[in-house]
Design an enzyme around this catalytic site. Structure first.
Site, PDB file in Angstrom:
ATOM      1  N   CYS A   1      -2.142  25.297 -50.350  1.00  0.00           N
ATOM      2  CA  CYS A   1      -1.177  24.285 -49.882  1.00  0.00           C
ATOM      3  C   CYS A   1      -0.039  24.914 -49.091  1.00  0.00           C
ATOM      4  O   CYS A   1       0.766  24.200 -48.482  1.00  0.00           O
ATOM      5  CB  CYS A   1      -0.620  23.499 -51.060  1.00  0.00           C
ATOM      6  SG  CYS A   1       0.404  24.466 -52.192  1.00  0.00           S
TER       7      CYS A   1
ATOM      8  N   CYS B   1     -25.314   8.440 -78.551  1.00  0.00           N
ATOM      9  CA  CYS B   1     -25.203   9.877 -78.776  1.00  0.00           C
ATOM     10  C   CYS B   1     -25.473  10.630 -77.465  1.00  0.00           C
ATOM     11  O   CYS B   1     -24.573  11.199 -76.877  1.00  0.00           O
ATOM     12  CB  CYS B   1     -26.171  10.340 -79.863  1.00  0.00           C
ATOM     13  SG  CYS B   1     -26.185  12.132 -80.119  1.00  0.00           S
TER      14      CYS B   1
ATOM     15  N   CYS C   1     -35.981  15.527 -44.739  1.00  0.00           N
ATOM     16  CA  CYS C   1     -37.424  15.767 -44.723  1.00  0.00           C
ATOM     17  C   CYS C   1     -38.012  15.686 -46.123  1.00  0.00           C
ATOM     18  O   CYS C   1     -37.292  15.529 -47.111  1.00  0.00           O
ATOM     19  CB  CYS C   1     -37.728  17.116 -44.086  1.00  0.00           C
ATOM     20  SG  CYS C   1     -37.310  18.521 -45.124  1.00  0.00           S
TER      21      CYS C   1
ATOM     22  N   CYS D   1     -40.205  16.014 -60.850  1.00  0.00           N
ATOM     23  CA  CYS D   1     -40.509  17.445 -60.767  1.00  0.00           C
ATOM     24  C   CYS D   1     -41.415  17.819 -61.934  1.00  0.00           C
ATOM     25  O   CYS D   1     -41.094  17.535 -63.096  1.00  0.00           O
ATOM     26  CB  CYS D   1     -39.207  18.258 -60.808  1.00  0.00           C
ATOM     27  SG  CYS D   1     -39.455  20.043 -60.903  1.00  0.00           S
TER      28      CYS D   1
ATOM     29  N   CYS E   1     -38.712  11.798 -81.067  1.00  0.00           N
ATOM     30  CA  CYS E   1     -39.938  12.483 -80.654  1.00  0.00           C
ATOM     31  C   CYS E   1     -39.682  13.248 -79.361  1.00  0.00           C
ATOM     32  O   CYS E   1     -39.312  12.658 -78.342  1.00  0.00           O
ATOM     33  CB  CYS E   1     -41.072  11.471 -80.445  1.00  0.00           C
ATOM     34  SG  CYS E   1     -42.636  12.236 -79.947  1.00  0.00           S
TER      35      CYS E   1
ATOM     36  N   CYS F   1     -35.736  21.291 -55.976  1.00  0.00           N
ATOM     37  CA  CYS F   1     -35.199  20.761 -57.229  1.00  0.00           C
ATOM     38  C   CYS F   1     -34.104  21.672 -57.768  1.00  0.00           C
ATOM     39  O   CYS F   1     -34.050  22.860 -57.464  1.00  0.00           O
ATOM     40  CB  CYS F   1     -36.326  20.613 -58.256  1.00  0.00           C
ATOM     41  SG  CYS F   1     -35.801  19.848 -59.810  1.00  0.00           S
TER      42      CYS F   1
ATOM     43  N   CYS G   1     -30.743  13.552 -76.511  1.00  0.00           N
ATOM     44  CA  CYS G   1     -30.949  12.608 -77.608  1.00  0.00           C
ATOM     45  C   CYS G   1     -31.185  11.212 -77.026  1.00  0.00           C
ATOM     46  O   CYS G   1     -30.410  10.758 -76.182  1.00  0.00           O
ATOM     47  CB  CYS G   1     -29.733  12.600 -78.530  1.00  0.00           C
ATOM     48  SG  CYS G   1     -29.839  11.381 -79.866  1.00  0.00           S
TER      49      CYS G   1
END
Length: 435
Positions: free
Chosen positions: A211, A299, A390, A377, A335, A395, A294
């Site tokens: 600054c 959560c 393109c 991905c 799971c 990723c 989770c």
């Protein structure tokens, strides 16, 4: 974010090229502010004229460099009807390159003008500058290479995205910003006069090079590893901008790669930003393919597969080999294969065919992804959407693939024969002439 993204937020634009990424970021901020202006149609558009000047004055036989900032805000009815105008000045340190210094001062003038508009409650503004390079930085037509200038541009984009319904930059001649130019000139003259009259000017000798203000030492932040110093205000804005870009902040000094530490940043960050930074640190410490969230919406804690499997194994022998794991935050079972709350007395394959799965959020997300042609991905399961550019996708986990068919790219080369791009997705640096 520390929590698992919702269906609407899970799609992430992944940039295949750094220059294109910068251009998209700049344009997105301006497009976002313009597209959201529908709810503010009745509000007037205010004009902000800015100028940052660098001047040299001889003070007590010593040639000194000063910066002057002038800002004039006018309403939409007349350029001479100023609703606010002000000036600001400070001493410049020697060296640093004239062009870079002029750009830094002009960007600070841009920030001062936008902050003044925010304080006045204005939601729709047009900003006028006569500095071509700064105009190109803000519109995304050019990418700054200097790290301090990058920091200032990041702050501008963050300010525009979070505070304005419409914000358009305009490149004009010096004559069009004569009010702001005169204010900047007066600011330089005033600053030189103060230094000429002051006997104790040496007390404010430490300057923030972002600054450009001179401050007392206790108002400056020192980066732990490299010891580069900046004011608390600039560091707060720099860290906030990087966090909202999904990045971990580094030292703003040119070519310095020192990471900022959370504990030291607590001296200038708000608690909510400290929490975001803590989440970013945890996210970067876990490889993308190891991340687990989770599934319980209240959560959504982030964990690593290794961490959660080890904890579950020590607390329950029945979980071994079943895919059942326990959240390390809320201690509820879910799971790891289906990414849903634990399905009792039913196998994963049976659950995936059941009505329970078809009505779950995970199934809704997959349905939405199929409908909108999103891609996943195969390495980290991150869902992506091609917005512009393109079909070569890079990723965030480092895996490269073709957006059309999912085939891997190796050494920056495609392994498939799909088209590299669709002309409709290509970004042009300049608008096409109308026919």
């Amino acid at each position: 974010m520390a929590g698992r993204p919702t269906e609407a937020a899970v799609v992430i634009d992944l940039d295949h090229d750094d220059d294109l990424a910068f251009e998209l970021q700049m344009q997105e901020a301006i497009d976002l502010s313009s597209s959201s202006s529908k709810g503010h149609d009745d509000e007037p558009v205010y004009k902000i004229y800015i100028k940052g000047l660098v001047g040299h004055e001889t003070v007590m036989n010593i040639r000194m460099s000063f910066a002057g900032i002038g800002v004039a805000i006018c309403d939409s009815t007349s350029d001479t009807n100023c609703v606010s105008k002000f000036r600001k000045s400070f001493l410049l340190e020697a060296g640093g390159g004239r062009r870079k210094t002029e750009e830094i001062v002009e960007l600070n003038a841009f920030l001062e003008g936008l902050n003044a508009a925010v304080n006045l409650g204005f939601k729709k503004v047009h900003v006028f500058t006569d500095t071509e390079s700064v105009y190109h930085y803000v519109t995304g037509k050019a990418r700054p290479t200097n790290k301090k200038i990058v920091t200032l541009v990041d702050q501008l984009m963050n300010l525009i995205q979070r505070n304005f319904a419409c914000c358009g930059p305009f490149l004009v001649t010096q004559n069009n910003i004569k009010f702001a130019y005169k204010l900047a000139q007066d600011a330089i003259s005033s600053e030189a006069s103060k230094w000429a009259e002051s006997d104790s000017g040496v007390t404010l000798v430490e300057q923030c090079t972002i600054c450009l203000e001179y401050l007392y030492s206790d108002q400056m932040f020192s980066v732990n590893k490299c010891l580069h110093r900046y004011c608390f205000s600039c560091m707060g804005k720099h860290v906030e901008a990087k966090l909202f870009q999904g990045k971990l902040p580094e030292c703003p000094h040119e070519k310095c790669m020192s990471k900022l530490e959370l504990q030291s940043c607590k001296t200038f960050l708000k608690p909510e930003l400290c929490n975001i930074m803590s989440s970013r640190l945890k996210e970067t410490s876990i490889p993308p393919e190891e991340k687990v969230y989770c599934p319980f919406s209240n959560c959504s804690a982030l964990m690593s597969k290794t961490e959660v499997q080890e904890r579950t194994a020590t607390s329950s022998t029945a979980a071994q080999g079943t895919g059942m794991i326990k959240c390390i935050n809320c201690n509820r079972l879910f799971c790891i294969k289906c990414k849903v709350p634990w399905h009792y007395n039913i196998t994963c394959s049976a659950y995936m065919k059941s009505f329970l799965f078809k009505s779950s959020n995970e199934a809704k997300l997959k349905s939405l992804a199929t409908k909108n042609r999103w891609r996943q991905c195969i390495k980290c399961n991150n869902m992506v959407e091609l917005a512009k550019g393109c079909y070569h996708i890079y990723c965030r986990c480092g895996y490269e693939f073709c957006y059309t068919c999912g085939a891997e790219w190796i050494n920056k080369k495609a392994t498939c024969r799909c088209l590299l791009w669709d002309e409709r997705n290509i970004i042009y640096s300049q608008k096409r002439p109308r026919r």
